[in-house]
Design a protein around this motif. Structure first.
Motif, PDB file in Angstrom:
ATOM      1  N   ALA A 211       4.224   4.352  13.778  1.00 11.50           N
ATOM      2  CA  ALA A 211       4.286   5.476  12.844  1.00 11.50           C
ATOM      3  C   ALA A 211       3.134   5.409  11.853  1.00 11.50           C
ATOM      4  CB  ALA A 211       5.621   5.462  12.111  1.00 11.50           C
ATOM      5  N   LEU A 212       2.777   4.201  11.431  1.00 11.09           N
ATOM      6  CA  LEU A 212       1.653   4.031  10.507  1.00 11.09           C
ATOM      7  C   LEU A 212       0.340   4.412  11.186  1.00 11.09           C
ATOM      8  CD1 LEU A 212       1.042   3.123   7.625  1.00 11.09           C
ATOM      9  CD2 LEU A 212       0.801   0.782   8.476  1.00 11.09           C
ATOM     10  N   LYS A 213       0.203   4.036  12.459  1.00  9.16           N
ATOM     11  CA  LYS A 213      -0.997   4.423  13.210  1.00  9.16           C
ATOM     12  C   LYS A 213      -1.062   5.939  13.398  1.00  9.16           C
ATOM     13  CE  LYS A 213      -1.641   0.096  15.766  1.00  9.16           C
ATOM     14  NZ  LYS A 213      -1.697  -0.553  17.094  1.00  9.16           N
ATOM     15  N   ASP A 214       0.107   6.548  13.616  1.00  8.20           N
ATOM     16  CA  ASP A 214       0.147   8.003  13.750  1.00  8.20           C
ATOM     17  C   ASP A 214      -0.267   8.671  12.440  1.00  8.20           C
ATOM     18  OD1 ASP A 214       1.068  10.566  15.103  1.00  8.20           O
ATOM     19  OD2 ASP A 214       2.400  10.530  13.345  1.00  8.20           O
TER      20      ASP A 214
ATOM     21  N   GLN B  78       5.385  11.749  -0.589  1.00 10.52           N
ATOM     22  CA  GLN B  78       6.680  11.853   0.078  1.00 10.52           C
ATOM     23  C   GLN B  78       6.676  11.138   1.428  1.00 10.52           C
ATOM     24  OE1 GLN B  78       9.333  13.049  -1.390  1.00 10.52           O
ATOM     25  NE2 GLN B  78       8.141  13.661  -3.194  1.00 10.52           N
ATOM     26  N   GLU B  79       5.597  11.290   2.176  1.00 11.14           N
ATOM     27  CA  GLU B  79       5.528  10.650   3.494  1.00 11.14           C
ATOM     28  C   GLU B  79       5.458   9.133   3.362  1.00 11.14           C
ATOM     29  OE1 GLU B  79       3.248  11.128   7.789  1.00 11.14           O
ATOM     30  OE2 GLU B  79       2.542  12.253   6.045  1.00 11.14           O
ATOM     31  N   ALA B  80       4.733   8.649   2.372  1.00 15.32           N
ATOM     32  CA  ALA B  80       4.657   7.207   2.146  1.00 15.32           C
ATOM     33  C   ALA B  80       6.021   6.646   1.785  1.00 15.32           C
ATOM     34  CB  ALA B  80       3.658   6.907   1.030  1.00 15.32           C
ATOM     35  N   ARG B  81       6.783   7.390   0.959  1.00 17.56           N
ATOM     36  CA  ARG B  81       8.116   6.934   0.550  1.00 17.56           C
ATOM     37  C   ARG B  81       9.054   6.852   1.761  1.00 17.56           C
ATOM     38  NH1 ARG B  81       8.410  10.053  -3.348  1.00 17.56           N
ATOM     39  NH2 ARG B  81       7.733   8.561  -4.943  1.00 17.56           N
ATOM     40  N   ALA B  82       8.964   7.843   2.628  1.00 21.58           N
ATOM     41  CA  ALA B  82       9.837   7.859   3.804  1.00 21.58           C
ATOM     42  C   ALA B  82       9.496   6.716   4.764  1.00 21.58           C
ATOM     43  CB  ALA B  82       9.710   9.209   4.512  1.00 21.58           C
ATOM     44  N   LEU B  83       8.219   6.483   4.986  1.00 27.47           N
ATOM     45  CA  LEU B  83       7.813   5.426   5.911  1.00 27.47           C
ATOM     46  C   LEU B  83       8.131   4.051   5.337  1.00 27.47           C
ATOM     47  CD1 LEU B  83       6.526   4.541   8.521  1.00 27.47           C
ATOM     48  CD2 LEU B  83       4.267   4.798   7.476  1.00 27.47           C
TER      49      LEU B  83
ATOM     50  N   LEU C  79       0.832  -1.200   0.000  1.00 34.03           N
ATOM     51  CA  LEU C  79       0.000   0.000   0.000  1.00 34.03           C
ATOM     52  C   LEU C  79       0.869   1.252   0.000  1.00 34.03           C
ATOM     53  CD1 LEU C  79      -2.762   1.409   0.204  1.00 34.03           C
ATOM     54  CD2 LEU C  79      -2.590   1.199   2.692  1.00 34.03           C
ATOM     55  N   LEU C  80       1.872   1.279   0.859  1.00 31.47           N
ATOM     56  CA  LEU C  80       2.778   2.433   0.895  1.00 31.47           C
ATOM     57  C   LEU C  80       3.510   2.591  -0.434  1.00 31.47           C
ATOM     58  CD1 LEU C  80       4.262   1.991   4.489  1.00 31.47           C
ATOM     59  CD2 LEU C  80       2.710   3.807   3.731  1.00 31.47           C
ATOM     60  N   ARG C  81       3.904   1.464  -1.029  1.00 26.94           N
ATOM     61  CA  ARG C  81       4.620   1.518  -2.322  1.00 26.94           C
ATOM     62  C   ARG C  81       3.722   2.128  -3.389  1.00 26.94           C
ATOM     63  NH1 ARG C  81       6.783   2.536  -5.991  1.00 26.94           N
ATOM     64  NH2 ARG C  81       8.371   1.505  -7.279  1.00 26.94           N
ATOM     65  N   ILE C  82       2.467   1.793  -3.388  1.00 28.91           N
ATOM     66  CA  ILE C  82       1.528   2.363  -4.353  1.00 28.91           C
ATOM     67  C   ILE C  82       1.331   3.853  -4.088  1.00 28.91           C
ATOM     68  CG2 ILE C  82      -0.881   2.318  -5.132  1.00 28.91           C
ATOM     69  CD1 ILE C  82      -0.833  -0.726  -4.475  1.00 28.91           C
ATOM     70  N   MET C  83       1.219   4.209  -2.818  1.00 27.26           N
ATOM     71  CA  MET C  83       1.028   5.613  -2.445  1.00 27.26           C
ATOM     72  C   MET C  83       2.203   6.486  -2.876  1.00 27.26           C
ATOM     73  SD  MET C  83      -0.647   5.033   1.352  1.00 27.26           S
ATOM     74  CE  MET C  83      -0.462   6.754   1.841  1.00 27.26           C
ATOM     75  N   CYS C  84       3.388   5.878  -3.008  1.00 26.77           N
ATOM     76  CA  CYS C  84       4.566   6.628  -3.452  1.00 26.77           C
ATOM     77  C   CYS C  84       4.412   7.152  -4.878  1.00 26.77           C
ATOM     78  CB  CYS C  84       5.818   5.746  -3.406  1.00 26.77           C
ATOM     79  SG  CYS C  84       6.345   5.249  -1.762  1.00 26.77           S
TER      80      CYS C  84
END
Length: 650
Positions: free
Chosen positions: A617-620, A589-594, A563-568
């Motif tokens: 961090a994902l929950k935050d 940008q935030e997805a890429r960093a996380l 999911l984060l990879r797609i959000m990037c």
């Protein structure tokens, strides 16, 4: 004395019921309603419950037996069941209670050493028997037609040599010839088919050779992965070429572990045998005679102990039982459980070896539904509905999303069946099926748009996948020889998706079209239709390989990371529509960093500690996105699609 209503789901009232039943030598069983008769002091002296139209847990204290209390209680339970829409009421009880319930208008349906099944009311088994007799009569028409054809052939034989050759040809066809016995031999196969496999097909084919008419009864109870309607349709389509086979509705009187209560048995060890014996007695007394069937066919059971025991009891209870050795592939019996396991592993190459082509559309639809379910269950997710919270959606929750998925599934089946054809279905056919699915979804969600975007992308992929499987089935050896493993399968699938999307006109009023207007031409925003027309380039080139690699590593957080990879990468028009372009870029940008931090944690020495920190961090992120009304719904749709494509790639 008065009748009180108790709620078995309320802890305190359930405890009261359990104590009363224990005093009378019974155990508590699943019920939605319980009626208790109390004395002047408020003590329970009799009681009985209901689960649907089945009376359960009836007991009368010894001191009050013979006072017609049982009559009052049973009359009350029957009346309550009638009020709930049940015109026919059943009960399981000990054999010694048979006469008591016969005096209360119940009639015997089946018996076993430890239990009897009885019913009262209108319809019931009589309706089932009459329906089966009509099916038998229809099969008789087939017999008469065959007889007439034979007589015509005989006349032709006497008149010319040409007719002789015609009759010879007819005799060599696959059409079963009528038997010469005065009583036609009919047989029955009862099967679950979860899903329908080549093993089921083999059993039916072998059985059909031994009788004039074979009835295939599909188990009606819906506690399987594939719904009853789907299982029956798979069987009908899979045996359509066998002219002496009739697929019939499963009996509502089939008794299974799920339907047989055990509250009155002295030993729970007796439950399985008692359930099986009642089921076989029902078949012997009612089902087989109604169909005029004298033979029961089964497959050998090499692994499952309960099924093997059922086969053993069948030989003891029925006069003519014929077992067929199970079909094997690669040294193992072909079974529905092997297919389901391959579905879990995304192993389409194995599935193709175990099921007929007619089953594949149903499997594809289920894999699509499972992909939506996997996305919903991924928790936590930033700003999206999951098991923990509703994210940035005030009008959605987990239960609503679940209801939406369940509603869409039958339409996924419809789309898969559309795709399973020699030529691609028309744009009109796909559009109409999609509109129908969207209307059903909105009706189920009270107008909330839960999966409109996913319906479009998944719908195209389902049609394309089913069409690709049709091409393979039509010329499997040549196609698989020409294709170089999974990569060429994906290339062909992507090409088909492009072809389907090309027929869709530009959209107006969607989040994607509105997001494009918000960009005012300053950036090349791509909506859902644009991505589909390009064959989901990023999905096939980047997201899918990423997902497959994580899955091969058995990464517990494969879906979170994907999911984060797609959000990037994704221009998420849902984010843009809800906020603005700057926020959408911030999300990337935030997805890429996380994701980078998550990946480093996976290889660190203090792996568990680091991963726990990333989850926090994902929950935050989830909390912040919820507060800011940010919902990467487009990324969620692409996660579902990635999971689905990953499950059919081989």
């Amino acid at each position: 004395m008065e009748i009180q209503t108790l709620n078995p789901t309320t802890p305190r009232q359930r405890q009261r019921i359990e104590a009363f039943l224990k005093r009378n030598g019974l155990r508590f069983d699943d019920m939605h309603y319980y009626a208790a008769i109390t004395d002047d002091d408020g003590e329970m002296i009799a009681g009985g419950g209901l689960k649907g139209n089945v009376i359960k847990c009836v007991a009368v204290d010894d001191a009050h037996k013979g006072e017609a209390i049982a009559n009052t209680l049973i009359s009350h339970l029957i009346a309550h069941a009638n009020e709930e829409g049940h015109s026919n009421v059943k009960l399981f009880t000990k054999p010694k209670n048979r006469q008591l319930f016969e005096s209360l208008s119940f009639r015997l349906l089946a018996e076993a050493p430890e239990a009897v099944l009885m019913e009262t009311g209108i319809g019931g088994i009589n309706n089932t028997v009459e329906a089966l007799k009509k099916i038998r009569e229809e099969s008789e028409k087939y017999k008469e037609y065959n007889k007439e054809c034979k007589e015509n052939n005989k006349e032709c034989k006497e008149n010319s040599e040409e007719c002789k050759e015609e009759e010879k040809t007819n005799l060599n066809t696959s059409t079963p010839q009528p038997l010469t016995t005065t009583t036609p031999l009919r047989g029955v196969v009862v099967m679950n088919c979860n899903p329908f496999t080549l093993g089921h097909h083999y059993l039916i084919e072998q059985a059909a050779k031994q009788v004039e008419r074979l009835f295939v009864m599909v188990v009606r109870e819906d506690c399987s992965l594939f719904a009853y309607a789907e299982r029956k349709a798979m069987v009908e389509q899979g045996v359509a070429h066998l002219e002496n086979v009739t697929v019939i509705d499963g009996s509502e009187y089939a008794i299974s572990q799920a339907t047989f209560p055990t509250y009155f048995l002295k030993r729970l060890d007796d439950a399985a045998d008692t359930q099986m014996l009642l089921d076989l007695d029902l078949f012997r007394r009612h089902i087989a005679p109604a169909l005029g069937a004298t033979v029961r066919f089964v497959g050998t059971e090499p692994t499952d102990r309960l099924t093997r025991r059922y086969n053993q009891l069948m030989h003891e209870a029925l006069a003519d039982v014929r077992e067929t050795v199970r079909l094997e592939k690669e040294g193992n019996a072909v079974s529905a459980s092997r297919v389901r396991k391959a579905m879990e592993q995304g192993d389409m190459s194995t599935i193709r070896q175990l099921v007929p082509p007619t089953t594949l559309p149903y499997i594809i639809a289920h894999l699509a539904t499972q992909a939506l379910q996997a996305e919903l269950d991924t928790t936590p997710k930033p700003g999206l509905v999951d098991k923990d919270n509703n994210g940035a959606h005030r009008d959605m929750d987990y239960a609503l999303m679940q209801r939406s998925i369940d509603t869409l599934h039958p339409y996924f089946v419809k789309l898969a069946l559309l795709g399973c054809a020699d030529t691609l279905p028309s744009h009109t056919a796909i559009r109409d099926a999609g509109i129908e699915a969207e209307k059903a979804m909105l009706a189920a969600t009270n107008g909330v748009n839960t999966h409109k975007g996913a319906l479009f992308s998944m719908g195209l992929a389902i049609v394309a996948a089913a069409h690709e499987e049709r091409k393979i089935a039509a010329n499997e050896e040549q196609i698989l020889k020409e294709r170089n493993g999974g990569e060429d399968v994906l290339v062909s699938l992507q090409t088909t998706i492009k072809a389907l999307a090309a027929s869709f006109p530009d959209t107006n009023g969607t989040h994607g079209s509105k997001a494009k207007l918000l960009s005012k031409g300053t950036t090349a925003i791509k909506g859902a239709l644009d991505n589909a027309r390009e064959g989901y380039e990023m999905l096939f080139a980047e997201w899918l390989p990423f997902y497959i690699e994580r899955r091969k590593e058995h990464d517990a957080y494969t879906l979170h990371k994907t999911l984060l990879r797609i959000m990037c990468d994704l221009d998420d028009t849902n984010v843009i529509y809800r906020t603005d372009l700057a926020t959408a870029e911030e999300v990337k940008q935030e997805a890429r960093a996380l994701l980078d931090s998550f990946s480093k944690a996976h290889t660190a020495e203090d792996k568990e500690k680091r991963i726990a920190a990333e989850l926090l961090a994902l929950k935050d992120m989830d909390q912040r996105y919820t507060a800011r009304n940010i919902s990467p719904g487009g990324a969620a749709d692409m996660l579902s699609l990635t999971i689905f494509i990953g499950s059919i790639q081989t």
